[in-house]
Design an enzyme around this catalytic site. Structure first.
Site, short mmCIF file in Angstrom:
data_model
loop_
_atom_site.label_atom_id
_atom_site.label_comp_id
_atom_site.label_asym_id
_atom_site.label_seq_id
_atom_site.Cartn_x
_atom_site.Cartn_y
_atom_site.Cartn_z
N ASP A 95 0.84 -1.20 0.00
CA ASP A 95 0.00 0.00 0.00
C ASP A 95 0.88 1.26 0.00
O ASP A 95 0.58 2.23 -0.70
CB ASP A 95 -0.87 -0.02 1.28
CG ASP A 95 -2.32 0.40 1.03
OD1 ASP A 95 -2.68 0.65 -0.13
OD2 ASP A 95 -3.09 0.47 2.01
N ASN A 154 0.55 7.82 5.02
CA ASN A 154 1.85 7.30 5.46
C ASN A 154 1.76 6.13 6.43
O ASN A 154 2.66 5.30 6.46
CB ASN A 154 2.71 8.43 6.03
CG ASN A 154 2.05 9.18 7.15
OD1 ASN A 154 0.85 9.06 7.38
ND2 ASN A 154 2.84 9.96 7.86
N VAL A 231 -1.84 20.67 6.98
CA VAL A 231 -2.45 21.87 7.55
C VAL A 231 -3.52 22.45 6.60
O VAL A 231 -4.62 22.78 7.05
CB VAL A 231 -1.38 22.92 7.92
CG1 VAL A 231 -2.03 24.25 8.31
CG2 VAL A 231 -0.53 22.39 9.07
N THR A 233 -5.50 20.97 4.46
CA THR A 233 -6.70 20.14 4.56
C THR A 233 -7.33 20.32 5.94
O THR A 233 -8.56 20.41 6.07
CB THR A 233 -6.36 18.66 4.33
OG1 THR A 233 -5.75 18.54 3.05
CG2 THR A 233 -7.59 17.78 4.36
N GLU A 251 -4.73 16.06 13.52
CA GLU A 251 -3.31 15.65 13.56
C GLU A 251 -2.69 16.10 12.26
O GLU A 251 -2.86 15.46 11.22
CB GLU A 251 -3.21 14.11 13.69
CG GLU A 251 -3.68 13.56 15.02
CD GLU A 251 -2.78 13.92 16.18
OE1 GLU A 251 -1.69 14.49 15.94
OE2 GLU A 251 -3.16 13.66 17.31
N CYS A 285 4.99 12.72 9.95
CA CYS A 285 4.56 14.08 10.32
C CYS A 285 5.44 14.70 11.39
O CYS A 285 5.68 15.90 11.39
CB CYS A 285 3.12 14.04 10.80
SG CYS A 285 2.87 12.80 12.08
N GLU A 459 -3.99 12.10 20.35
CA GLU A 459 -4.29 10.69 20.14
C GLU A 459 -3.47 9.89 21.15
O GLU A 459 -2.53 10.40 21.78
CB GLU A 459 -3.96 10.28 18.71
CG GLU A 459 -4.87 10.98 17.72
CD GLU A 459 -4.89 10.38 16.32
OE1 GLU A 459 -3.81 10.24 15.72
OE2 GLU A 459 -5.99 10.09 15.83
P1 NDP Z 1 -3.87 15.51 2.97
O1 NDP Z 1 -4.11 16.65 3.88
O2 NDP Z 1 -3.69 15.76 1.53
O3 NDP Z 1 -5.06 14.44 3.10
C1 NDP Z 1 -5.45 13.89 4.33
C2 NDP Z 1 -6.79 13.21 4.18
O4 NDP Z 1 -7.82 14.19 4.04
C3 NDP Z 1 -6.90 12.33 2.92
O5 NDP Z 1 -7.67 11.19 3.24
C4 NDP Z 1 -7.60 13.26 1.96
O6 NDP Z 1 -8.24 12.59 0.91
C5 NDP Z 1 -8.59 13.94 2.88
N1 NDP Z 1 -9.14 15.19 2.39
C6 NDP Z 1 -8.60 16.06 1.50
N2 NDP Z 1 -9.42 17.13 1.35
C7 NDP Z 1 -10.49 16.94 2.16
C8 NDP Z 1 -11.67 17.69 2.44
N3 NDP Z 1 -11.90 18.87 1.88
N4 NDP Z 1 -12.55 17.18 3.33
C9 NDP Z 1 -12.31 16.01 3.94
N5 NDP Z 1 -11.22 15.25 3.71
C10 NDP Z 1 -10.31 15.70 2.83
O7 NDP Z 1 -2.62 14.75 3.59
P2 NDP Z 1 -1.77 13.55 2.97
O8 NDP Z 1 -2.64 12.36 2.81
O9 NDP Z 1 -1.00 14.06 1.81
O10 NDP Z 1 -0.77 13.23 4.18
C11 NDP Z 1 0.36 13.97 4.45
C12 NDP Z 1 0.06 15.01 5.54
O11 NDP Z 1 -0.45 14.38 6.70
C13 NDP Z 1 1.33 15.72 5.98
O12 NDP Z 1 1.08 17.10 6.13
C14 NDP Z 1 1.61 15.10 7.33
O13 NDP Z 1 2.36 15.92 8.18
C15 NDP Z 1 0.24 14.84 7.85
N6 NDP Z 1 0.28 13.82 8.87
C16 NDP Z 1 0.07 14.18 10.18
C17 NDP Z 1 0.17 13.25 11.18
C18 NDP Z 1 -0.10 13.63 12.60
O14 NDP Z 1 -0.43 12.74 13.38
N7 NDP Z 1 0.03 14.88 13.01
C19 NDP Z 1 0.55 11.87 10.89
C20 NDP Z 1 0.71 11.59 9.49
C21 NDP Z 1 0.60 12.54 8.53
P3 NDP Z 1 -7.39 12.11 -0.37
O15 NDP Z 1 -5.96 12.39 -0.15
O16 NDP Z 1 -7.69 10.68 -0.44
O17 NDP Z 1 -7.92 12.87 -1.53
#
Ligand code: NDP
Length: 485
Positions: A95, A154, A231, A233, A251, A285, A459
């Site tokens: 994955d 991730n 941030v 999103t 998070e 993250c 969390e």
């Molecule tokens: P994104 O912010 O791009 O996406 C996160 C999730 O939100 C995905 O499932 C995405 O869907 C979904 N999403 C996007 N737009 C919307 C919306 N308008 N409404 C509801 N859901 C939405 O993050 P990434 O997946 O690229 O992951 C990387 C980011 O996650 C980094 O910034 C990282 O730092 C952070 N992160 C934070 C952690 C923490 O615990 N603080 C741990 C791990 C990662 P889809 O992508 O499927 O379109």
């Protein structure tokens, strides 16, 4: 026998796999080869509706069970996950592209830890008795109701469990949407939870991108949203949740400082910097991507770091000797390549790495920039890839001020042999998850989450209970009611 990469169906709703091929096709790409290894379909409005309706319908009876009964199911699921760790790890590696040498130890196992921990706590969730003379107040710790979980790509198994376990322990139902980049692992979590005895409807997984996430967040039946993501999103999801005054856990991303003082054990500091920058190919993250190294030891640090990075075994994630895999997607690789170009254009010194590997898949070399200054984009923005920025500093107050000069506040680390200094500095760093002479440990017993723009809520640990339950207080009068008229 490893799991089939093609899931039985795209979604897991109301206790079973369901398909609706009228939803847009979502190819699942193996990051190590770029090949399509499975296909799922985006959730249609009908699937979204079924997930929300069945979660809502199942939640009350689940909340009415004793915490011990709920916890028993979660702990059984934890045991099953551990028994199937290798198969789940192979799936996770497909994955995400992360090497098996990581996934065998930190993905399904960390999900199992969460299920075991919150399963154990479930029976101990109580309110309190507050005596008020002959009257009293008692509090009931009640579930929030229907929780939506939205995951990043991730840590797909871990995120599905870190959100699901406390939600279920507290008596909630959950609808979980994984990242569209990594849709496979959360389905297995749902399957195992139900095999362990979870009643149908309580943990649903539906696929899709931001639009599906948005539909869940905007639904009036949803009481809480827990997002792991970036941030930008987070800002959107938080605002949408605010429309319905929903509870949130956010998070989000980071650009965390790792401060290495001149008296640090240099090998440990190099090890911490490696863990905090190159584990999961830098897609973590909480990574300490701004490495502040005291001026007097900078060159020695860079020399040892380069020597250790030369030993990285980059290659097939399924070969257990591999300890550095590809980026999760072509898009993420391109984003990181853009930052590597920017770093060079900004005048940072490329110490090692910087190139894409000449092989199929989305492989980048572990990359280190030195002589980075605070204003450079590579020192300010979250890159989310294997790119370390090394910055020099002279004294403690200066490095604290510079470390805090960011909108983010997820993590921070300090390496020093002077423990008074370690605690003094950590006490002043603006971050939620901190480390002294270590980096990136995330035991389920410790709260995890960010300060400032890196998030809201925590969390793991007992702190997560506060974010998946609410208190009802009940005033009990023993005597007569005295009204003014
Ligand atoms: P994104 O912010 O791009 O996406 C996160 C999730 O939100 C995905 O499932 C995405 O869907 C979904 N999403 C996007 N737009 C919307 C919306 N308008 N409404 C509801 N859901 C939405 O993050 P990434 O997946 O690229 O992951 C990387 C980011 O996650 C980094 O910034 C990282 O730092 C952070 N992160 C934070 C952690 C923490 O615990 N603080 C741990 C791990 C990662 P889809 O992508 O499927 O379109």
């Amino acid at each position: 026998m490893p799991y089939d990469l093609q899931p039985v169906a795209s979604h897991f709703v109301n206790g079973r796999y369901v398909e609706d091929i009228s939803g847009a096709s979502m190819p699942v790409i193996y990051p190590a080869t770029g090949e399509i290894i499975a296909q799922v379909h985006e959730a249609t409005p009908a699937i979204i509706e079924d997930a929300l309706t069945s979660a809502r319908a199942a939640q009350k009876a689940w909340a009415a069970m004793s915490g011990t009964e709920r916890g028993r199911i979660l702990r059984r699921a934890a045991d099953m996950i551990r028994e199937r760790n290798r198969d789940l790890s192979i799936l996770e590696s497909h994955d995400t592209g992360k090497p098996l040498s990581e996934t065998l130890y930190v993905d399904a196992t960390s999900g199992a830890d969460a299920l075991e921990y919150f399963g154990g706590l479930a029976g101990a969730l109580t309110g309190e008795h507050i005596p008020l003379g002959e009257d009293w107040v008692y509090t009931r710790r009640e579930p929030l109701g229907l929780c939506v979980g939205i995951g990043a790509w991730n840590y797909p198994t871990q995120i599905a469990c870190w959100k699901g376990a406390p939600a279920l322990a507290c008596g909630n139902a959950m609808v979980f949407k994984p990242s569209e980049t990594t849709p496979l692992c959360a389905l297995k979590v749902a399957e195992i939870l139900h095999e362990a005895g979870l009643p149908a409807g309580l943990y649903n997984v539906i696929q899709g991108g931001g639009a599906v996430g948005g539909a869940l967040v905007g639904d009036a039946r949803v009481d809480k949203v827990s997002l792991t993501g970036s941030v930008p999103t987070g800002r959107k999801v938080y605002a949408a949740a605010a429309e319905g005054i929903k509870h949130v856990t956010m998070e989000l991303g980071g650009k965390s400082p790792l401060v290495i003082f001149e008296d640090a054990d240099l090998d440990n500091a190099v090890g911490g910097a490696i863990l905090g920058n190159f584990y999961s190919s830098g897609q973590v993250c909480s990574n300490g991507t701004r490495v502040f190294v005291h001026r007097t030891i900078k060159e020695a640090f860079l020399e040892r770091l380069s020597a250790r990075l030369a030993q990285a075994v980059i290659g097939d994630p399924l070969d257990e000797a591999t300890n550095f895999g590809p980026m999760v997607s072509e898009r993420q690789m391109q984003i990181v390549q853009g930052y590597i170009e920017t770093g060079q254009a900004e005048g940072a010194r490329l110490v090692t790495g910087g190139a894409r590997l000449d092989r199929p898949g989305f492989y980048l070399e572990p990359t280190v920039f030195a002589d980075v200054s605070d204003g450079m984009a590579i020192a300010r923005e979250e890159i989310f890839g294997p790119v370390m920025a090394v910055l020099d500093f002279e004294d403690e107050d200066e490095v604290i001020a510079r470390a805090n000069a960011t909108e983010f506040g997820l993590s921070a680390g300090v390496f020093t042999r002077d423990l008074a200094r370690a605690h003094r500095v950590i006490g002043q760093l603006e971050a939620g998850s901190c480390f002294i002479n270590s980096y990136n440990d995330a035991p389920v017993e410790a709260p995890f989450g960010g300060a400032k723009m890196s998030g809201v809520g925590r969390e793991n640990s007992k702190a997560a209970i506060e974010h998946y339950s609410q208190l009802k207080s009940v005033y009990v009068r023993m005597g007569n009611v005295e009204a003014p008229f």
